[in-house]
Design an enzyme around this catalytic site. Structure first.
Site, short mmCIF file in Angstrom:
data_model
loop_
_atom_site.label_atom_id
_atom_site.label_comp_id
_atom_site.label_asym_id
_atom_site.label_seq_id
_atom_site.Cartn_x
_atom_site.Cartn_y
_atom_site.Cartn_z
N HIS A 290 0.83 -1.20 0.00
CA HIS A 290 0.00 0.00 0.00
C HIS A 290 0.87 1.26 0.00
O HIS A 290 0.59 2.22 -0.70
CB HIS A 290 -0.87 0.06 1.26
N SER B 271 0.08 -8.84 1.36
CA SER B 271 -1.38 -8.82 1.49
C SER B 271 -1.75 -8.67 2.95
O SER B 271 -1.08 -9.23 3.83
CB SER B 271 -1.98 -10.13 0.96
#
Lengths: 316, 316
Positions: free
Chosen positions: A43, A209
């Protein structure tokens, strides 16, 4: 709204939009990085990319119920809003959009669960508008998660309408999602540019993830077999050793199953249309996989996805 | 782009959006009046209303193929772009958006027909993203035109994304359409206000419609029976003489059939949810009708719709 040393935190859609519009009136270009929180390096690399593409970066944190089915992990999806905010602030985000719910309140409903597919309220005033990218939503993850991309396209539409960004940055770990958003933006004439960034991996190759945190220690140790299988397939095709999709898929499945994964799918498809191919050597090919690994929480399994693009230069 | 004495005419989506954004940078509030052209007093009343709601009025003229089915009148829909432009200019519109097509060009396709439902291209690069308002699109016109509102919601989304208006004005002759757009805007968080304006009627009561031009002289003479039937029903309910939906629907059908109309539907529904009702006296009720009348062109029939709201004050 609250402000943490120059990073604005909005929970109201109208306050978020007003702030965005004020920035644009000042001539600022806005990038949006939509997330479901529990942020990792992947991210943050999107935020880093977003900073290069615009004057201001807005990140959203929202676990979207309409992309989960009743048997899926909406309730188990990991959440750590305060840690996330600190990370985004350290990265230089100007604002975080963190709504409690993006769906209309249903009378009597206590939680967001009421917007999970299969648990939806049938109240005549409840949410009922969905965006569907009809062909691209069907293959790959669309097989085992038939409402998933409908939920994704719908919530991204909502976020685009609230934040009104000039550019939005997505990760290509969710390759099908990236292609779907790209197509949706083209088909619905959104005034938003869509950018897809490469997958970030752990040192051992496992794609980053938020769900990795839910793996058992043993599963975490074996899960990098997914990337090993993808690399093997890419080399087999690009070296000319193998081009039959069926043969490659069987090998990839075997390698992941041997590591303790239960396969959802392993498929070679055209990298743009996501349609099945006959010969992996003839076009840019996406090898996409989804597999279930043991989870340390009571839900039993964690669904991991990953992908690799083969013969990338043919498309370009 | 061309300019007709201060009225801009755009056929390109990006030029339209750029112009809109320039106006907003100057602090102007923009109203959009979407139309399919062949403008009548009803449309012009929407432009008039739009002028009260914003600094600048943009009107769009586009016959949208995705809301027509293969057997419907996409090809026969009347068109008179130059007359329309003159009317809009006289009304004080600042810009007209008049695209040739709003859908991605399909290789080898000559006309917009390829985007009519049932004639769609299956090319992997063709348009594939649709917006659906899942409950409200089903009753009334959704029965005989199952893809109609999907096409409407999709093209209105596209127009909103291209023109980026602050407010959009719709006519309540298309009552279900107005409710659907209102719901879509709520559910997808569009930053657009939706306003629905009352039906404009000819002196004899026939609701104004571009399709009226296609009626035979005789049909044109008899078609006002629709409004007479609607008025009768409103008075019957509001005076307390009748409240049974089935009885009222049968009477309305009879009156329209006697005038030579072939009924598609005549239904009493809740004015907000559009769901069937048991007693017309208990809530604000919509009586909506659709009927086919003889056409002077080769297509055989013209489909007319009309409606009336009964017990309006209960809702308010």
């Amino acid at each position: 709204m609250s402000v943490q040393n120059e990073m604005h935190i909005f929970s109201s859609a109208s306050e978020m939009r007003n702030w965005s519009r004020q920035q644009k009136q000042k001539g600022k270009r806005i990038a949006l990085v939509p997330t479901m929180g529990y942020l990792h390096e992947g991210h943050l690399s999107l935020v880093e990319a977003a900073k290069e593409l615009a004057d201001i970066v807005v990140s959203s944190i929202y676990v979207n119920p309409t992309q989960f089915a009743a048997h899926e992990d909406f309730g188990q999806y990991p959440r750590q809003p305060e840690v996330d905010r600190a990370k985004l602030k350290a990265m230089g985000c100007s604002a975080v959009f963190e709504p409690t719910s993006l769906y209309v309140k249903v009378q009597g409903a206590e939680s967001e669960d009421v917007n999970v597919v299969g648990k939806e309220s049938m109240h005549p005033e409840s949410h009922e508008t969905f965006v569907q990218v009809e062909r691209l939503q069907k293959p790959l993850c669309g097989g085992s998660r038939p409402h998933f991309f409908r939920g994704v396209a719908t919530v991204v539409t909502k976020l685009f309408h609230i934040v009104e960004p000039d550019v939005a940055v997505f990760g290509r770990k969710d390759y099908q999602q990236w292609r779907i958003i790209e197509r949706m933006v083209r088909d619905l004439d959104f005034g938003v540019e869509v950018v897809g960034m490469p997958i970030c991996r752990e040192q051992d190759g496992l794609a980053m993830s938020s769900r990795n945190a839910r793996l058992t220690a043993e599963a975490r140790q074996h899960a990098p077999a997914i990337y090993k299988a993808l690399r093997w397939a890419m080399q087999a095709v690009e070296s000319g050793a193998e081009k039959n999709p069926g043969t490659i898929q069987d090998q990839v499945r075997g390698m992941i199953e041997q590591a303790g994964g239960k396969m959802d799918y392993a498929e070679l498809v055209d990298a743009k249309s996501l349609q099945p191919i006959l010969d992996a050597s003839l076009q840019t090919t996406l090898l996409a996989v989804a597999a279930l690994f043991p989870s340390k929480d009571s839900q039993g399994t964690v669904r991991l996805i990953d992908n690799i693009v083969i013969n990338e230069e043919i498309l370009l």
